[in-house]
Motif scaffolding. Structure first.
Motif, PDB file in Angstrom:
ATOM      1  N   GLU A  50       0.840  -1.207   0.000  1.00 46.95           N
ATOM      2  CA  GLU A  50       0.000   0.000   0.000  1.00 46.95           C
ATOM      3  C   GLU A  50       0.875   1.257   0.000  1.00 46.95           C
ATOM      4  N   ALA A  51       0.432   2.275  -0.737  1.00 43.15           N
ATOM      5  CA  ALA A  51       1.161   3.556  -0.769  1.00 43.15           C
ATOM      6  C   ALA A  51       0.960   4.276   0.567  1.00 43.15           C
ATOM      7  N   VAL A  52       2.047   4.798   1.126  1.00 44.12           N
ATOM      8  CA  VAL A  52       1.956   5.556   2.390  1.00 44.12           C
ATOM      9  C   VAL A  52       2.849   6.791   2.329  1.00 44.12           C
ATOM     10  N   ASP A  53       2.474   7.778   3.165  1.00 42.70           N
ATOM     11  CA  ASP A  53       3.283   8.979   3.357  1.00 42.70           C
ATOM     12  C   ASP A  53       3.707   9.020   4.817  1.00 42.70           C
ATOM     13  N   ILE A  54       4.957   9.391   5.051  1.00 48.17           N
ATOM     14  CA  ILE A  54       5.364   9.645   6.431  1.00 48.17           C
ATOM     15  C   ILE A  54       5.879  11.076   6.535  1.00 48.17           C
ATOM     16  N   GLY A  55       5.619  11.684   7.697  1.00 45.94           N
ATOM     17  CA  GLY A  55       6.082  13.049   7.949  1.00 45.94           C
ATOM     18  C   GLY A  55       7.172  13.026   9.003  1.00 45.94           C
ATOM     19  N   ILE A  56       8.198  13.859   8.809  1.00 43.30           N
ATOM     20  CA  ILE A  56       9.297  13.960   9.787  1.00 43.30           C
ATOM     21  C   ILE A  56       9.490  15.432  10.114  1.00 43.30           C
ATOM     22  N   ARG A  57       9.387  15.793  11.394  1.00 48.82           N
ATOM     23  CA  ARG A  57       9.526  17.185  11.821  1.00 48.82           C
ATOM     24  C   ARG A  57      10.864  17.763  11.360  1.00 48.82           C
ATOM     25  N   THR A  58      10.813  18.939  10.725  1.00 55.63           N
ATOM     26  CA  THR A  58      12.038  19.556  10.177  1.00 55.63           C
ATOM     27  C   THR A  58      13.035  19.930  11.273  1.00 55.63           C
ATOM     28  N   ASP A  59      12.520  20.263  12.469  1.00 56.85           N
ATOM     29  CA  ASP A  59      13.430  20.682  13.545  1.00 56.85           C
ATOM     30  C   ASP A  59      13.965  19.507  14.360  1.00 56.85           C
ATOM     31  N   ARG A  60      13.553  18.272  13.991  1.00 52.63           N
ATOM     32  CA  ARG A  60      14.046  17.094  14.709  1.00 52.63           C
ATOM     33  C   ARG A  60      15.070  16.313  13.887  1.00 52.63           C
ATOM     34  N   VAL A  61      15.352  16.779  12.668  1.00 51.80           N
ATOM     35  CA  VAL A  61      16.332  16.083  11.821  1.00 51.80           C
ATOM     36  C   VAL A  61      17.727  16.599  12.182  1.00 51.80           C
ATOM     37  N   ARG A  62      18.686  15.695  12.290  1.00 44.52           N
ATOM     38  CA  ARG A  62      20.059  16.069  12.647  1.00 44.52           C
ATOM     39  C   ARG A  62      20.999  15.818  11.468  1.00 44.52           C
ATOM     40  N   LEU A  63      22.018  16.652  11.384  1.00 48.25           N
ATOM     41  CA  LEU A  63      23.055  16.451  10.356  1.00 48.25           C
ATOM     42  C   LEU A  63      24.082  15.475  10.925  1.00 48.25           C
ATOM     43  N   GLN A  64      23.696  14.227  11.016  1.00 46.79           N
ATOM     44  CA  GLN A  64      24.619  13.202  11.505  1.00 46.79           C
ATOM     45  C   GLN A  64      24.201  11.835  10.965  1.00 46.79           C
ATOM     46  N   VAL A  65      25.148  10.921  10.944  1.00 46.68           N
ATOM     47  CA  VAL A  65      24.917   9.588  10.377  1.00 46.68           C
ATOM     48  C   VAL A  65      23.924   8.821  11.250  1.00 46.68           C
ATOM     49  N   ALA A  66      22.983   8.130  10.603  1.00 45.41           N
ATOM     50  CA  ALA A  66      22.021   7.303  11.345  1.00 45.41           C
ATOM     51  C   ALA A  66      22.753   6.145  12.020  1.00 45.41           C
ATOM     52  N   THR A  67      22.327   5.820  13.240  1.00 49.69           N
ATOM     53  CA  THR A  67      22.896   4.689  13.973  1.00 49.69           C
ATOM     54  C   THR A  67      21.871   3.565  13.962  1.00 49.69           C
ATOM     55  N   GLU A  68      22.150   2.489  14.679  1.00 43.67           N
ATOM     56  CA  GLU A  68      21.160   1.399  14.729  1.00 43.67           C
ATOM     57  C   GLU A  68      19.900   1.855  15.484  1.00 43.67           C
ATOM     58  N   TRP A  69      20.000   2.972  16.221  1.00 39.04           N
ATOM     59  CA  TRP A  69      18.855   3.460  16.998  1.00 39.04           C
ATOM     60  C   TRP A  69      18.069   4.555  16.268  1.00 39.04           C
ATOM     61  N   THR A  70      18.622   5.067  15.171  1.00 38.72           N
ATOM     62  CA  THR A  70      17.935   6.166  14.478  1.00 38.72           C
ATOM     63  C   THR A  70      17.726   5.809  13.005  1.00 38.72           C
ATOM     64  N   LEU A  71      16.963   6.662  12.310  1.00 39.88           N
ATOM     65  CA  LEU A  71      16.669   6.486  10.893  1.00 39.88           C
ATOM     66  C   LEU A  71      17.351   7.611  10.126  1.00 39.88           C
ATOM     67  N   GLY A  72      17.474   7.434   8.806  1.00 40.32           N
ATOM     68  CA  GLY A  72      18.040   8.539   8.039  1.00 40.32           C
ATOM     69  C   GLY A  72      18.469   8.112   6.656  1.00 40.32           C
ATOM     70  N   PHE A  73      19.126   9.039   5.957  1.00 40.64           N
ATOM     71  CA  PHE A  73      19.631   8.763   4.609  1.00 40.64           C
ATOM     72  C   PHE A  73      20.740   9.758   4.283  1.00 40.64           C
ATOM     73  N   ASN A  74      21.439   9.510   3.182  1.00 37.42           N
ATOM     74  CA  ASN A  74      22.470  10.437   2.709  1.00 37.42           C
ATOM     75  C   ASN A  74      21.906  11.247   1.547  1.00 37.42           C
ATOM     76  N   GLY A  75      22.265  12.526   1.494  1.00 40.22           N
ATOM     77  CA  GLY A  75      21.765  13.378   0.421  1.00 40.22           C
ATOM     78  C   GLY A  75      22.749  14.480   0.077  1.00 40.22           C
ATOM     79  N   ILE A  76      22.330  15.361  -0.812  1.00 40.20           N
ATOM     80  CA  ILE A  76      23.179  16.476  -1.272  1.00 40.20           C
ATOM     81  C   ILE A  76      22.506  17.790  -0.887  1.00 40.20           C
ATOM     82  N   VAL A  77      23.272  18.702  -0.273  1.00 39.47           N
ATOM     83  CA  VAL A  77      22.734  20.005   0.131  1.00 39.47           C
ATOM     84  C   VAL A  77      22.433  20.837  -1.121  1.00 39.47           C
TER      85      VAL A  77
END
Length: 362
Positions: A276-303
């Motif tokens: 099923e198609a889904v959307d998830i929202g992530i608060r902009t002020d809760r995202v950190r500029l750091q590598v995801a660990t086994e306890w967190t989520l994330g991805f790599n991107g380009i500024v």
């Protein structure tokens, strides 16, 4: 002042020829509350306001003010008053006669209507200017006169169509505070149309977010901010990033969603089928500029963009199928380790900072 009335909008539609501007919306606006209708141009918010006022006919459905169905009542019989975006003051009349105009139309004698108009101008702190004409006033002063003219009829509900849009930013903030104070002191229901998220957040007890003639969410500002109901609300309010993909697994109250680019993200939730198609929202002020660990989520991107905002810095990143994934970073955190446009970055967030969004009803 007359008592406030609850406004009940029951399955109301507005059709212009082949175009449906408002699709069968239902909403209860509590008596004595400050309600803001919010949404992009053409979403149906002004048509809805004009239908409440009686300036626009209703194609189907009903509007109830208190215990009275007012669907077929003319504007003057509804117990509402409307303040227009343009203020619509009469240039050849002084302020007393401008404010007293509706009472003149009702046949109220001159002495009584002028006394009432002066009382309203005093309420708006405009009494010293009573003998001036609108052209001799500033935008903020004209707005106060327009408010006095709307309130002189003792309405149960005041309807405001983008009342602050003509004012400069500093005056907007000041008049916003005055509107809120006025609504609290009068205790009547205010219904205010705006396209400014900040204005609605500052004023409303209840925010109604519209899109394409439908209500996407109607809730208190804090709920809209923290728990946007749909991807549209999350994007429109601008405080959540939205990632779109399909459910790849689910269990223990957590869904795993995979975006077309291949990255997978977890979110708390259930009741969605694999595929099923889904959307998830992530608060902009809760995202950190750091590598995801086994306890967190994330991805790599380009500024792709960096905006300095004083106490915070807004960083926009391309990645995970989003071309405007936003990070709002505290200024001290950012300047301790700044990033530049074109730089590769790692982003991460906690599981609890992701939100499973509802799908808009088409």
């Amino acid at each position: 002042m007359s008592k406030a009335a609850e406004i009940d909008i029951v399955s109301v539609s507005k059709v212009y020829g082949a175009t449906t501007a408002v699709h069968g919306i239902s909403l209860k606006i509590p008596a004595g509350s400050y309600c803001c209708f919010l949404g992009p141009s053409g979403c149906g918010k002004t048509s809805t306001l004009r239908m409440i006022a009686g300036h626009e006919s209703i194609s189907s459905g009903d509007i109830r003010l208190g215990n009275t169905v007012v669907t077929d009542f003319p504007p003057a019989k509804r117990g509402t008053a409307m303040m227009f975006q343009s203020y619509a003051l009469f240039p050849h009349l002084d302020l007393i006669d401008n404010v007293a105009f509706s009472l003149k139309m009702k046949g109220v004698d001159k002495a009584e209507r002028r006394a009432k108009a002066l009382e309203m101008l005093k309420l708006m702190q405009m009494e010293p200017y009573a003998n001036r004409r609108p052209a001799q006033l500033s935008g903020g002063q004209q707005q106060r006169v327009a408010l006095a003219r709307a309130l002189i009829t003792d309405p149960e509900a005041l309807l405001l169509d983008e009342p602050l849009s003509a004012l400069d930013p500093f005056l907007k903030i000041r008049m916003r505070a005055e509107l809120k104070k006025l609504q609290k002191s009068l205790g009547i229901t205010f219904v205010h149309v705006t396209h400014s998220q900040e204005e609605a957040m500052a004023l409303a007890d209840i925010m109604v977010i519209m899109n394409d003639g439908r209500i996407e969410q109607a809730a208190a500002p804090r709920e809209v901010f923290e728990k946007p109901a749909t991807a549209f609300v999350a994007r429109f309010m601008g405080d959540h990033n939205v990632l779109t993909g399909r459910v790849t697994s689910s269990g223990n109250g957590v869904l795993v969603m995979t975006v077309p680019e291949g990255q997978s993200f977890s979110v708390r939730g259930a009741g969605r089928a694999v595929g099923e198609a889904v959307d998830i929202g992530i608060r902009t002020d809760r995202v950190r500029l750091q590598v995801a660990t086994e306890w967190t989520l994330g991805f790599n991107g380009i500024v792709s963009n960096v905006e300095y905002r004083g106490s915070s810095v807004k960083i926009t990143v391309l990645g995970a199928g989003s071309d405007d994934f936003t990070v709002i970073s505290d200024d001290s955190d950012y300047f301790a380790r700044p990033v530049a446009v074109g730089e590769a970055v790692s982003l991460s967030w906690e599981l609890d900072d992701a939100l499973l969004l509802g799908r808009s009803s088409a």
